[in-house]
Motif scaffolding. Structure first.
Motif, short mmCIF file in Angstrom:
data_model
loop_
_atom_site.label_atom_id
_atom_site.label_comp_id
_atom_site.label_asym_id
_atom_site.label_seq_id
_atom_site.Cartn_x
_atom_site.Cartn_y
_atom_site.Cartn_z
N GLU A 133 0.72 -1.30 0.07
CA GLU A 133 0.08 0.03 -0.32
C GLU A 133 0.84 1.20 -0.09
N LEU A 134 0.43 2.29 -0.66
CA LEU A 134 1.10 3.54 -0.77
C LEU A 134 1.01 4.29 0.46
N LYS A 135 1.90 5.08 0.96
CA LYS A 135 1.36 5.92 2.38
C LYS A 135 2.01 7.14 2.00
N PHE A 136 1.54 8.43 2.64
CA PHE A 136 1.96 9.58 2.44
C PHE A 136 3.40 9.83 3.42
N CYS A 137 4.26 10.69 2.88
CA CYS A 137 5.28 11.31 3.74
C CYS A 137 4.67 11.92 4.90
N GLN A 138 5.03 11.95 6.18
CA GLN A 138 4.70 12.51 7.19
C GLN A 138 5.32 14.16 7.29
N GLY A 139 6.09 14.39 6.63
CA GLY A 139 6.54 15.79 6.65
C GLY A 139 5.75 16.85 6.50
N PRO A 140 5.51 17.74 7.30
CA PRO A 140 4.28 18.84 7.31
C PRO A 140 4.58 19.71 6.10
N ASP A 141 5.91 19.85 5.42
CA ASP A 141 6.11 20.73 4.62
C ASP A 141 6.56 20.16 3.11
N CYS A 142 6.31 18.80 3.08
CA CYS A 142 6.86 17.84 2.05
C CYS A 142 6.36 18.38 0.66
N HIS A 143 5.15 18.98 0.60
CA HIS A 143 4.25 19.58 -0.80
C HIS A 143 5.07 20.64 -1.36
N THR A 144 5.90 21.51 -0.19
CA THR A 144 6.34 22.80 -0.56
C THR A 144 7.73 22.73 -1.29
N TYR A 145 8.18 21.33 -1.25
CA TYR A 145 9.68 21.22 -2.22
C TYR A 145 9.35 21.27 -3.53
#
Ligand code: ZN
Length: 124
Positions: A3-15
């Protein structure tokens, strides 16, 4: 396929990396990375940056929640047992042992005892 899971980094989407840019042509957005396995932080973070971002944001809260160390801990004979293994040179198999870091005493360990994170000889 796991199963795919999301990175738990709060700013992952900002890179801004190509693999984070997803969506329909014309409406692509940078998104949190999603993978079957993550490389950092006990399989929770896609990078050291994301791991560090999480700690900067939540580390103090987590430490306070689970108990901040407020005095020195001491390594003694009673809590110095560590799981480890040697190699059997004849069979190339792992030989699991408990080794006391103070007395250097060794005691045999089965593989299931080695894998069991709750099994310990240490006094708590
Ligand atoms: Zn990430």
């Amino acid at each position: 396929m796991s199963e795919l899971k999301f990175c738990q980094g709060p700013d992952c989407h900002t890179y801004h990396t190509k693999d984070r840019l997803k969506g329909m042509k014309g409406s692509k957005t940078y998104q949190t990375r999603r993978r079957s396995s993550m490389y950092y932080g006990n399989d929770n973070f896609c990078s050291m940056n994301c791991y560090n971002d999480w700690f900067k944001k939540f580390g103090d809260q987590a430490i306070n929640h689970y108990g901040r160390t407020t005095e020195a801990k001491h390594l003694t004979e009673q809590n110095a047992w560590q799981k480890t293994y040697d190699w059997d040179n004849r069979t190339d198999d792992r030989v699991y042992v408990y080794r006391n870091g103070i007395t250097k005493e060794q005691r045999p360990l089965t593989k299931s005892q080695y894998d069991d994170s709750t099994y310990t000889l240490n006094e708590r």
